[in-house]
Design an enzyme around this catalytic site. Sequence first.
Site, short mmCIF file in Angstrom:
data_model
loop_
_atom_site.label_atom_id
_atom_site.label_comp_id
_atom_site.label_asym_id
_atom_site.label_seq_id
_atom_site.Cartn_x
_atom_site.Cartn_y
_atom_site.Cartn_z
N TYR A 176 83.65 19.89 14.94
CA TYR A 176 84.72 20.55 14.20
C TYR A 176 85.58 19.51 13.50
O TYR A 176 85.61 18.33 13.87
CB TYR A 176 85.58 21.43 15.12
CG TYR A 176 86.47 20.68 16.09
CD1 TYR A 176 87.75 20.26 15.71
CD2 TYR A 176 86.05 20.38 17.38
CE1 TYR A 176 88.58 19.58 16.59
CE2 TYR A 176 86.87 19.72 18.27
CZ TYR A 176 88.14 19.31 17.87
OH TYR A 176 88.95 18.63 18.75
N CYS A 177 86.29 19.96 12.45
CA CYS A 177 87.22 19.11 11.70
C CYS A 177 88.26 20.02 11.07
O CYS A 177 88.32 21.21 11.38
CB CYS A 177 86.49 18.25 10.66
SG CYS A 177 85.57 19.21 9.44
N THR A 178 89.06 19.51 10.16
CA THR A 178 90.18 20.30 9.62
C THR A 178 89.71 21.53 8.85
O THR A 178 90.12 22.65 9.13
CB THR A 178 91.05 19.42 8.70
OG1 THR A 178 91.46 18.27 9.42
CG2 THR A 178 92.28 20.19 8.23
N GLY A 180 86.18 21.84 7.73
CA GLY A 180 84.73 22.01 7.80
C GLY A 180 83.91 21.01 7.02
O GLY A 180 82.72 20.84 7.27
N ILE A 205 89.25 23.96 11.67
CA ILE A 205 90.41 24.37 12.47
C ILE A 205 91.28 25.36 11.71
O ILE A 205 91.77 26.34 12.28
CB ILE A 205 91.25 23.13 12.85
CG1 ILE A 205 90.41 22.15 13.67
CG2 ILE A 205 92.51 23.53 13.60
CD1 ILE A 205 91.00 20.75 13.74
#
Length: 323
Positions: A176-178, A180, A205
């Site tokens: 996961y990241c901010t 995508g 997120i």
Amino acid sequence: MKPYRVLLYYIYSPIEYPEQYREEHHLLCLRLNLLGRIIVAPEGLNGTVSGLTADCEVYMDTLRNDPRFAGIEFKVDESDGHAFQKLHVRVKPEIVHSDLPVNPLEQTGIHLEPEEFRQLKNDPDVVLVDMRSNYEHSVGKFKGAVTFDMENLRELPDHIAEIEHLKGSGKKIITYCTGGIKCEKASAYLLKQGFENVYQLHGGIIKYGIEAGGEDFDGECYVFDNRVTVPVNHVNPAIVSTCYRCGTATSRMINCASPTCNNHITMCEACGLEHGGTCTDECKNDPNLREYDGTGYYGKVTQNYSPLLGFKTRQGQKTEVNL
């Protein structure tokens, strides 16, 4: 309802003439009075912009009506005003700098929608892996997630050994990241390195917070605009970071007011005011100290701006946080 919108988006879709498209896109943003940062690359488009609701609607419709970007998705947040001070549309080799030898259009991890992720995240056979920089996950991350001490995605190959034990384990790896975008390349890279059962949180997120309530994301999410961090967990929020100066619990993040330092640090409001937004007394005595306005966000001071010619930067002033 707030009058402004903040749009976060990306799409991997070939752009044949990125320099030409940069100018077209820049003029579109100017016409709609949008501010923000946009990267145009041969592999696609990546940006975060802010503007009045009606202008943002026109912007989204314009991109969706372009056959190259028909599948684009926007994460939309409300705001009281612009989340940026200026507009930058730049051509770069990649829409997220990684140097990873992968092509997300050929292979990537299995996309999980926010609700699917919410149902899977606590499964004992699931391992969450954060693909963001160290200063990002220091202020907020999912409970139990694996994090790497890296400055940017280019360093991911140096940390693969830390999860090597997951190969052949049967575990599901969910990156996961901010928003995508990093996971498109990170998950592809894991697959190329021999990992199996690789997934990614689609939309990151931010989308998870908007669509699924943000459950089990502790702290706040770092964003690359004037807001610096935003809350995403509306179910069971918690604070995981402490003030760099006094150690009290806080999710408030700033850039050190010393341009020489410019570190990303968590700092409570009281210490920010007392120390002028600096992380150490040495920074506080920097002769080029920037004026702390309570936000800890510093943008470039520019002049003679032109959408076609760019801008000149006034030396010795505020510096920009790059994408």
